[in-house]
Write an enzyme that holds these catalytic residues in place. Structure first.
Site, PDB file in Angstrom:
ATOM      1  N   GLY A 638       0.791  -1.226   0.000  1.00  0.00           N
ATOM      2  CA  GLY A 638       0.000   0.000   0.000  1.00  0.00           C
ATOM      3  C   GLY A 638       0.820   1.270   0.000  1.00  0.00           C
ATOM      4  O   GLY A 638       0.312   2.345  -0.359  1.00  0.00           O
ATOM      5  N   GLU A 639       2.081   1.199   0.384  1.00  0.00           N
ATOM      6  CA  GLU A 639       2.909   2.404   0.430  1.00  0.00           C
ATOM      7  C   GLU A 639       3.275   2.842  -0.974  1.00  0.00           C
ATOM      8  O   GLU A 639       3.694   2.034  -1.813  1.00  0.00           O
ATOM      9  CB  GLU A 639       4.169   2.134   1.248  1.00  0.00           C
ATOM     10  CG  GLU A 639       3.888   1.738   2.695  1.00  0.00           C
ATOM     11  CD  GLU A 639       5.176   1.455   3.458  1.00  0.00           C
ATOM     12  OE1 GLU A 639       6.234   1.960   3.015  1.00  0.00           O
ATOM     13  OE2 GLU A 639       5.117   0.726   4.457  1.00  0.00           O
ATOM     14  N   SER A 640       3.149   4.131  -1.201  1.00  0.00           N
ATOM     15  CA  SER A 640       3.398   4.667  -2.544  1.00  0.00           C
ATOM     16  C   SER A 640       4.848   4.476  -2.977  1.00  0.00           C
ATOM     17  O   SER A 640       5.118   4.209  -4.141  1.00  0.00           O
ATOM     18  CB  SER A 640       3.030   6.152  -2.593  1.00  0.00           C
ATOM     19  OG  SER A 640       3.792   6.889  -1.645  1.00  0.00           O
ATOM     20  N   ILE A 643       5.274   0.961  -4.103  1.00  0.00           N
ATOM     21  CA  ILE A 643       4.617   0.796  -5.400  1.00  0.00           C
ATOM     22  C   ILE A 643       5.485   1.379  -6.511  1.00  0.00           C
ATOM     23  O   ILE A 643       5.635   0.787  -7.589  1.00  0.00           O
ATOM     24  CB  ILE A 643       3.226   1.461  -5.383  1.00  0.00           C
ATOM     25  CG1 ILE A 643       2.310   0.747  -4.385  1.00  0.00           C
ATOM     26  CG2 ILE A 643       2.607   1.463  -6.780  1.00  0.00           C
ATOM     27  CD1 ILE A 643       0.954   1.410  -4.210  1.00  0.00           C
TER      28      ILE A 643
END
Length: 1426
Positions: A638-640, A643
């Site tokens: 979920g961490e940008s 990603i």
């Protein structure tokens, strides 16, 4: 027509005579007749129409009159053909081009001026010509002619007059097209013509949807036949390779609603539709499609049929069409065609690369898709196609087969994935069909379970079948039975393979000592078991360790890496590439952990991420498909920032393999990120305002190096994401997930790099590992089904499965599995049930399940008993139950030993006469044991009411029960126990002992004595049949018999069997087990410990058995302990009135002529003889016989002494022992010399005399002194008897006294030489004289006996003369207390005249008579007797 068909294929010889009915011209003349007939038929039909009846067409220019008219070109062509056919009949037909006589009919078919009847007639003519094979393959222009036929028929146009005629024409069209591909000239067709035929047939099928049901059925059946004819020719087609672009065919468009019917209601044109097989730009002109009938058209047809599978998604159903479920009907029809094609061509597809490539990719992908259909019919057809492909092409479809089972069969066969009952049933049926193939499961294990990158298909199928066989909270269903069939088929195949294999030996897999790149290993030699078996075992070992490593990793990443490094599956120093391979190809990893690890910012994790991305192949893959494939392997964190890093690695790899779309990798990264955002926007329910197409295109402007990406590309990408979500939270685990397009592309990429498919033959190379996985669940599943079903066929299948499991468990030494199976089966026999049943025999005979289970139990026991251990207790309990209800035969075990002598034959008559148990009649009272019990039972039987006769059903049930027990061959378990392995044999014996029980004290007949006796008999049988392994059994058997003997205080059948069984064991085993002789004989001491009442009851028979034992095994008894036991038993019989004769017989056998006398048993035998001699139970003759045995035994002592002296060595000690035995013999005889019976007493004195004066035994002076003490004691006792006892008790004592005094004198003379030199000689001599004096003065019945008075002086005189001659007695020995004076002082008291007689005054003292020193006592004895 039959004659024409037969004659038409013949040669093209010219006809000679038009009127001839036979000869070379007959076939061709017949052909001319056919053409003339068909022309006439078509013209006749045309004339029925007003348009053609009498109508003339004017000519063009002058030269003709007004009354001169011409025929219509169609009519003219037909008439011209008639004239030419007549002319051809007189010429050579071989040179005639088929198109010349086909064109007139083809013109009629193509014409739009003709109505349906005329077109139908022309089509009928064409059908007849083609059916009769008048168009030969070798005719000139045959390819052009066949092409013209196809073109004309497919372009057929006619005016509709009525629905019936239209359907008839359409049916004729189908017939002609079928004749084209079925006839001998079919190979002349071009690929495009074959495709046109299939397209036309399908258009007719479509049009038939609005017609009658008959046309619908005919059209579909005809298309089936066309497909079969086309693909049946594949085996005759040579292997040709054409470019991929030529084989690609067309992109078949889905059929629109306007293409399913004609544009006009009153006119039919078959080629009005634009959809054709092979239709597309430039395809018709394609070189490959113009070539003769071959593989390209088959590829096109299959591609067309695959396109039909998805037609329901793009077509609108016309209201006029037949109310059929179109969503199911069209795909099902297409699948049926594909099935027909595959059935006929599958065995040859592998020879054609392009066709094989299509099957591997597009066909199988469509089958995977439609395999998940809700329609059971579609699923069943898909499974049939895949089954055929597996049977013929599994070597080329390894990963496709794995995917089909993972994503279709295993998914639909379980209700937890939402499958309906019908889907589950069809999936299980298909799975059972696969399992019926004997090598299927073995190949699944070798190719899937032992492949690092494949699922464990074998284990999943085995688990599915075993679980599906269990009924869950419901009665047994068809699914349970289906699963059972699959399990039994797999187990049976493994059992059959074990027959053709040698004895199983555990295969060891060498441990990995250091890391090596095992991910790239491939099996390149699937045809050589010596190589691939080792490879498979190694791969499976690695895979197991990887699974353990996965478990560790999912709990703790660090510990997971440490474990994998410890087992050398990762290098000691972690390498990003190897870690990436572990992440990419190992199933079961926690995808959340994997995503977090790949998104980490440390350098090593970033390197692992990029290596991980390089394991994907994105060539020729759209961005969204590549992204889907990439994100299916882990969960996107979920961490940008994570990603970002993950998408950077993905974009780099995608741009590297697909650079044609993007100018740089940044463009790929931006678009990838945009796709992820679009996916979230479209499929997140919390987002209310969704992104539009324009929004998405606007967001991605100028990202490709300042330029825009193609709008169509972005539009396609947008709608792809909208329709199908990219799952950023993929399913955990492996298997049973849907096959997406991206996964399929990856599968095709991996299929080019995977190991070759391993084909397993009839040898069980891998069955041990497979059976280890299946054994436990299979037994449990079959047991549940067996318990819940009563259908005989299903029960038979269960029994077959049980026996196959038993065979495999025995072969692979899975003793725990076999014992669990025995326990389960024994439960089903109902023999272990504790509930009371009035008539157990009838109940057992009526219970089919119980009888089948009983047969299975004893089949296992007799066939695979080697590996039964704990299960013996249950088997023995079943045997006991059968014994109790009277179903066992009288002689269960038959012959019990190698020498074919049964136990009962060797036992006494009273033991062998026990009546065999019989089948109990109806309502039989409880069986009682013991005298009182039997007496009570007799009273009960006399008093009870007459018993009702059994019914026919009861008698039949009893016969069934008896036949079942007979089939079981229970006796062979014990008679053939010598073939059991040691552990199994020991457990069998212990089971019998446990079943017999251990009563504390047996005071009377036991209620369950029959059970104990029966178990004891079986135990003895087992012991006797295992004499070579008696050590394994002896301790348990001995302890059991000891307990019986020590617990019994009253005679009963149990102790009787125990005692005589023990004796029989000793009889059988003594000749063969020299090392156990002492133990066996020591066991007979139990008989000596019998209670007096028990011993008295069986003494005679015990003695008989001991006698047999002695006679048979005397030479094998060596030890003193053994002889002591035997002779102790014989000694007891001396005092028993019934047993003494038998005991004495055994003693005679031992002592007669010293045949079996030895130092070990000499004293014991002598003592036994003494007891028999003293016994008053026998006659005096037997006592005298016993005395003779004692007297004769001295010869053995003489012989032993001689042998010892001859042998030399340490002889003194042995000779002393012999003298000791001689002394014990003297003592034994002395005891009998005072017997009350005159004959025995006198015979004992004579026997003692014989023993004392024997030569050859070296008797020392000290021994002689002991012997004289014995003699003196004997003489004193005799004097006491003579003087004190009544003559009635001891008759003729004077004779006995005379024998005694003679004995004294002769023994003294015998020992004179040895004793004269001793210091104590004088004392001994005076004691002798004193004893002689006592005998001289003794009075019997109040007076002295004359015989003694006469004999004693002579005896004394003889002694004195010998002493004189030997110089022992002489006048030189004068002096105080000298021997001379003492002698004569005593002698003068006895016979005063002896001194003057022996020593006259004129005889000189020095007379020594040296020569007389050699006189022997024997000579003196003779003179004394005289």
């Amino acid at each position: 027509m039959g004659g024409l068909r037969a004659a038409s294929p013949s040669g093209a010889g010219a006809g000679a005579d038009a009127g001839a009915g036979s000869g070379p011209g007959a076939p061709r003349l017949a052909m001319a007749c056919v053409l003339a007939s068909e022309v006439a038929t078509v013209l006749a039909v045309m004339r029925r129409n007003v348009r053609w009846a009498g109508v003339r067409y004017g000519g063009g220019g002058g030269g003709a009159g007004d009354d001169e008219h011409l025929d219509h070109p169609l009519v003219a062509g037909l008439k011209a053909l008639r004239r030419r056919a007549a002319a051809w009949a007189h010429g050579r037909w071989a040179g005639v081009e088929p198109l010349l006589y086909l064109r007139p009919f083809l013109d009629v078919v193509r014409s739009d001026e003709t109505g349906a009847p005329i077109t139908g007639a022309a089509l009928s003519s064409l059908h007849k010509i083609l059916t009769l094979d008048l168009v030969e393959p070798g005719a000139p222009g045959v390819a052009e002619a066949m092409g013209a036929v196809v073109d004309a028929v497919t372009a057929c146009r006619f005016e509709v007059t009525d629905p019936a005629s239209e359907e008839a024409v359409l049916a004729r069209v189908l017939q002609v097209l079928l004749a084209c591909v079925r006839g001998r000239a079919a190979p002349a067709l071009a690929n495009r013509h074959v495709c046109a035929i299939v397209s036309t047939c399908f258009r007719v099928v479509q049009q038939a949807g609005t017609k009658g049901e008959l046309l619908q059925r005919v059209s579909r059946q005809t298309m089936q036949e066309v497909i079969r004819c086309v693909f049946a020719r594949l085996q005759d087609i040579d292997v040709t390779v054409f470019p991929d672009e030529q084989a690609s065919g067309c992109n078949n468009r889905g059929l629109g609603a306007d293409e399913t019917e004609n544009g006009k209601s009153d006119f039919v044109c078959l080629n009005s539709s634009g959809d054709e097989v092979g239709d597309g730009s430039g395809v018709v002109q394609d070189k490959a499609m113009m070539e003769p009938f071959g593989v390209p058209c088959m590829v096109e047809i299959l591609q067309f049929l695959c396109s039909l599978l998805n037609i329901a998604e793009d077509i609108d159903v016309n209201p006029k069409m037949n109310p059929i479920d179109f969503d199911e009907d069209v795909p099902l029809f297409a699948l049926g065609l594909i099935n027909s094609a595959i059935e006929l061509s599958a065995s040859s597809i592998h020879r054609h690369k392009n066709l094989m490539a299509f099957v591997q990719d597009e066909l199988f992908r469509n089958l995977m898709h439609f395999g998940l259909s809700m329609s059971p019919l579609i699923l069943s057809t898909v499974c049939s196609i895949v089954f055929t492909l597996f049977y013929h092409l599994r070597h080329e479809l390894k990963l496709q087969i794995e995917a089909f089972f993972s994503c279709v069969i295993l998914r639909l066969a379980q209700s937890r994935y939402g499958a309906s009952y019908q889907q589950q049933e069809v999936a299980l049926e298909a799975l059972v069909d696969f399992c019926q193939q004997k090598e299927f499961m073995a190949e699944m294990y070798a190719n899937m379970d032992c492949d690092l990158q494949c699922s464990n298909i074998f284990e999943e199928i085995a688990n599915l079948l075993s679980k599906s066989a269990f009924p869950v909270n419901s009665p047994l269903s068809a699914l349970n039975v289906l699963a059972l069939d699959g399990l039994v088929a797999v187990i049976r195949a493994m059992a059959e393979r074990s027959v053709s294999a040698p004895q199983h030996h555990e295969q060891t897999v060498p441990e990995i000592s250091e890391y090596f790149p095992f991910w790239q290993l491939k099996c390149e030699s699937g045809n050589y078991p010596d190589q691939w078996v080792k490879f498979v075992h190694q791969q499976k070992s690695i895979k197991r360790k990887l699974m353990v490593g996965v478990e560790h990793f999912n709990r703790d990443k660090k510990k997971g890496f440490e474990y994998l490094q410890g087992v050398h599956l990762l290098p000691e120093k972690l390498d990003p590439h190897n870690v990436a391979l572990f992440f990419r190809y190992t199933p079961g990893l926690d995808k959340n952990l994997l995503g977090d690890y790949l998104g980490n910012h440390d350098e090593f994790s970033i390197r692992v991420l990029h290596e991980f991305a390089r394991t994907f192949d994105f060539k020729e893959m759209n961005l969204d498909a590549a992204l889907r494939l990439f994100l299916e392997t882990f969960r996107l964190p979920g961490e940008s920032q994570k990603i970002q890093r993950i998408l950077e690695a993905f974009s780099e790899r995608y741009y590297e393999q697909s650079p044609q779309m993007f100018v740089n990798r940044d463009a790929a990264l931006v678009l990838s990120y945009s796709v992820i955002m679009l996916n979230t926007d479209q499929h997140n329910v919390r987002v209310k305002k969704k992104m539009t197409e324009e929004d998405f295109i606007r967001n991605n402007r100028r990202i490709n190096g300042g330029n825009d990406l193609p709008r169509e590309f972005l539009k396609e990408l947008y709608y792809s994401i909208c329709r199908n979500e990219i799952r950023t939270i993929p399913e955990q685990g492996a298997g049973c997930s849907e096959m997406s397009f991206s996964r399929w592309v990856d599968l095709m990429w991996r299929s080019k790099r995977t190991s070759m498919y391993i084909a397993c033959d009839s040898y069980p190379f891998l069955d041990h590992e497979m059976f280890s996985v299946m054994a436990g669940p299979t037994v449990a599943a079959i047991s549940v089904v067996f318990d819940n079903v009563d259908h005989v066929e299903v029960l038979t299948g269960c029994i077959d499965g049980f026996l196959s499991v038993a065979k495999l468990a025995s072969f692979y030494h899975h003793d725990d599995v076999l014992n669990d199976l025995v326990v389960a089966l024994c439960k089903f026999t109902t023999l272990l049930s504790s509930s009371y049943i009035d008539d157990p025999v009838t109940a057992f005979g009526e219970d089919t399940k119980a009888r089948m289970a009983t047969e299975a139990v004893f089949t296992i026991a007799t066939t695979y008993g080697d590996h039964v251990c704990s299960g013996w207790r249950n088997i023995v309990d079943c045997i006991l139950r059968l014994h109790k209800i009277g179903l066992l035969p009288g002689r269960l075990t038959g012959d019990t030993s190698d020498d074919q002598e049964s136990t009962s034959d060797s036992l006494p008559s009273k033991l062998a006469s026990s009546s065999p148990p019989q089948v109990l009649p109806i309502s039989t009272p409880r069986k009682s044991y013991g005298l009182m019990g039997r007496f009570s039972q007799l009273l009960y039987l006399d008093a009870e009411e007459p018993r009702s006769q059994p019914t026919e059903e009861q008698l039949a049930a009893q016969r069934n029960a008896s036949e079942t027990v007979k089939k079981c061959q229970i006796g062979t378990i014990f008679t053939e126990s010598k073939f059991l392995q040691a552990d199994s044999l020991s457990n069998l014996a212990r089971a019998l002992i446990q079943a017999a029980g251990r009563p504390q004290k047996i005071t009377s007949a036991l209620d369950d004595e029959g059970v104990a006796v029966f178990c004891l008999e079986l135990l003895i049988t087992v012991t006797l049949n295992n004499r070579d392994r008696i050590v394994l059994l002896w301790q348990d058997v001995y302890e059991h018999i000891t307990h019986i003997v020590q617990s019994t205080v009253m005679p009963c059948n149990l102790v009787e069997k125990a005692v005589f069984g023990l004796l029989h064991i000793c009889q059988r085993l003594l000749p063969y087990k020299a090392n156990l002789v002492d133990d066996l004989l020591r066991s007979l001491q139990l008989i000596l410990k019998l209670d007096a009442r028990v011993a008295d009851a069986y003494c005679e028979n015990i003695t008989l058995e001991v006698t047999r034992l002695v006679k048979a095994n005397a030479t094998h008894i060596k030890s003193q302990m053994g002889w002591r036991t035997i002779i102790s038993l014989l000694c007891i019989t001396a005092r028993h009135p019934d047993a003494s004769d038998a005991g004495f017989e055994a003693l005679v056998f031992v002592m007669s002529e010293g045949a079996h006398l030895s130092p070990a048993n000499f004293i014991l035998s002598v003592e036994a003889s003494r007891q028999f001699a003293e016994s008053r139970l026998g006659s005096a003759e037997r006592s005298n016989h016993a005395l003779n045995l004692m007297a004769d035994s001295v010869n053995c002592l003489t012989r032993w002494s001689r042998e010892v002296r001859e042998a030399g060595g340490d002889a003194d000690r042995i000779l002393e022992g012999i003298a000791e035995m001689w002394l014990r013999l003297v003592q034994a005889l002395r005891k009998v010399c005072t017997d009350q019976r005159e004959e025995v007493r006198n015979h004992a004195l004579l026997s003692l005399h014989r023993c004392l004066v024997v030569d050859g035994i070296l008797v020392s002076s000290s021994t002689w002194l002991i012997a004289f003490d014995i003699i003196f004691q004997l003489l004193d006792e005799l004097l006491e008897i003579a003087q004190s006892y009544s003559p009635k008790d001891f008759r003729n004592m004077e004779v006995s006294l005379l024998h005694a005094v003679k004995l004294l004198c002769k023994v003294f003379l015998q020992s004179l030489k040895d004793l004269s030199a001793q210091v104590s000689f004088g004392k001994l001599w005076l004691e002798v004289l004193d004893m002689i004096e006592k005998f001289m003065k003794v009075k019997v019945r109040g007076r002295r006996t004359e015989k003694l008075q006469e004999a004693i002086p002579e005896l004394l005189k003889n002694i004195l003369m010998v002493m004189k001659a030997s110089g022992v007695l002489s006048k030189a020995s004068t002096g105080e207390n000298s021997l001379w004076e003492a002698t004569w002082l005593q002698v003068n008291k006895i016979a005063p005249s002896l001194q003057s007689e022996i020593f006259p005054d004129n005889e000189v003292d020095s007379t020594t008579g040296e020569e007389n020193k050699l006189d022997t006592p024997a000579q003196s004895d003779q003179s004394a007797d005289q």
